[in-house]
Design a protein around this motif. Sequence first.
Motif, mmCIF file in Angstrom:
data_model
loop_
_atom_site.group_PDB
_atom_site.id
_atom_site.type_symbol
_atom_site.label_atom_id
_atom_site.label_comp_id
_atom_site.label_asym_id
_atom_site.label_seq_id
_atom_site.Cartn_x
_atom_site.Cartn_y
_atom_site.Cartn_z
ATOM 1 N N ALA A 29 25.213 60.436 53.615
ATOM 2 C CA ALA A 29 23.896 60.863 53.143
ATOM 3 C C ALA A 29 23.929 62.374 52.938
ATOM 4 N N LEU A 30 23.205 62.843 51.948
ATOM 5 C CA LEU A 30 23.053 64.280 51.716
ATOM 6 C C LEU A 30 21.713 64.724 52.278
ATOM 7 N N VAL A 31 21.686 65.922 52.875
ATOM 8 C CA VAL A 31 20.444 66.413 53.474
ATOM 9 C C VAL A 31 20.086 67.798 52.950
ATOM 10 N N THR A 32 18.777 68.036 52.887
ATOM 11 C CA THR A 32 18.264 69.335 52.462
ATOM 12 C C THR A 32 17.868 70.199 53.648
ATOM 13 N N THR A 33 17.785 69.591 54.819
ATOM 14 C CA THR A 33 17.550 70.296 56.081
ATOM 15 C C THR A 33 18.486 69.680 57.106
ATOM 16 N N THR A 45 15.862 62.699 48.427
ATOM 17 C CA THR A 45 15.161 61.564 47.834
ATOM 18 C C THR A 45 14.914 61.872 46.370
ATOM 19 N N GLY A 46 14.792 60.821 45.582
ATOM 20 C CA GLY A 46 14.463 60.996 44.177
ATOM 21 C C GLY A 46 15.657 60.758 43.273
ATOM 22 N N GLY A 47 15.383 60.798 41.971
ATOM 23 C CA GLY A 47 16.429 60.483 41.006
ATOM 24 C C GLY A 47 16.955 59.090 41.292
ATOM 25 N N GLY A 74 23.025 60.971 39.417
ATOM 26 C CA GLY A 74 21.589 61.051 39.136
ATOM 27 C C GLY A 74 20.781 61.728 40.224
ATOM 28 N N MET A 75 21.279 62.860 40.720
ATOM 29 C CA MET A 75 20.579 63.584 41.786
ATOM 30 C C MET A 75 19.233 64.105 41.300
ATOM 31 N N PRO A 76 18.297 64.282 42.222
ATOM 32 C CA PRO A 76 17.062 64.996 41.887
ATOM 33 C C PRO A 76 17.344 66.502 41.952
ATOM 34 N N ALA A 77 16.403 67.310 41.536
ATOM 35 C CA ALA A 77 16.518 68.749 41.754
ATOM 36 C C ALA A 77 16.447 68.971 43.267
ATOM 37 N N ALA A 78 17.484 69.575 43.824
ATOM 38 C CA ALA A 78 17.535 69.742 45.279
ATOM 39 C C ALA A 78 18.574 70.788 45.652
ATOM 40 N N THR A 106 21.356 71.187 42.842
ATOM 41 C CA THR A 106 21.473 70.276 41.708
ATOM 42 C C THR A 106 20.186 70.293 40.893
ATOM 43 N N ALA A 107 20.351 70.102 39.600
ATOM 44 C CA ALA A 107 19.205 69.904 38.715
ATOM 45 C C ALA A 107 19.006 68.396 38.578
ATOM 46 N N ALA A 108 17.809 67.996 38.182
ATOM 47 C CA ALA A 108 17.533 66.566 37.995
ATOM 48 C C ALA A 108 18.566 65.964 37.049
#
Length: 124
Positions: A29-33, A45-47, A74-78, A106-108
């Motif tokens: 899993a990838l995390v933003t925090t 989440t997203g994308g 298909g990543m979201p902007a993150a 990443t961009a959407a």
Amino acid sequence: MTATAENLALDWLTGVGTPTRPTTPLTVALVTTLGTDTTAGTEVTGGTYTRQDLTVAAGVNGATANAADIVFAGMPAATVVGVEVWDSATTPVRLWYGPLTTERTTAAGDDSRFLAGDLTLALS
């Protein structure tokens, strides 16, 4: 390693109880925090983002790494700051976590890729 994974490893190595092997495949899993030993981070989440299966090579000198590329399409902007490794049980268990050497923005619609050997799991 998370506190849960550390306890499983200790119980297995010392012969205490009958620790259950994590359900495979393991997933990334990838995390933003970033999380902590006991608390998961904030997952992307997203994308069309979904956790990806992890295959690893045999351990050498207390470490192993992903044996194949891992692609999050298909990543979201993150801004991704770390990764977590989970088992695939009905109620997943988080086993490893850690920061990326370099954050990834990443961009959407972008893909985020870890080439074989990029993601290292170690016992120290």
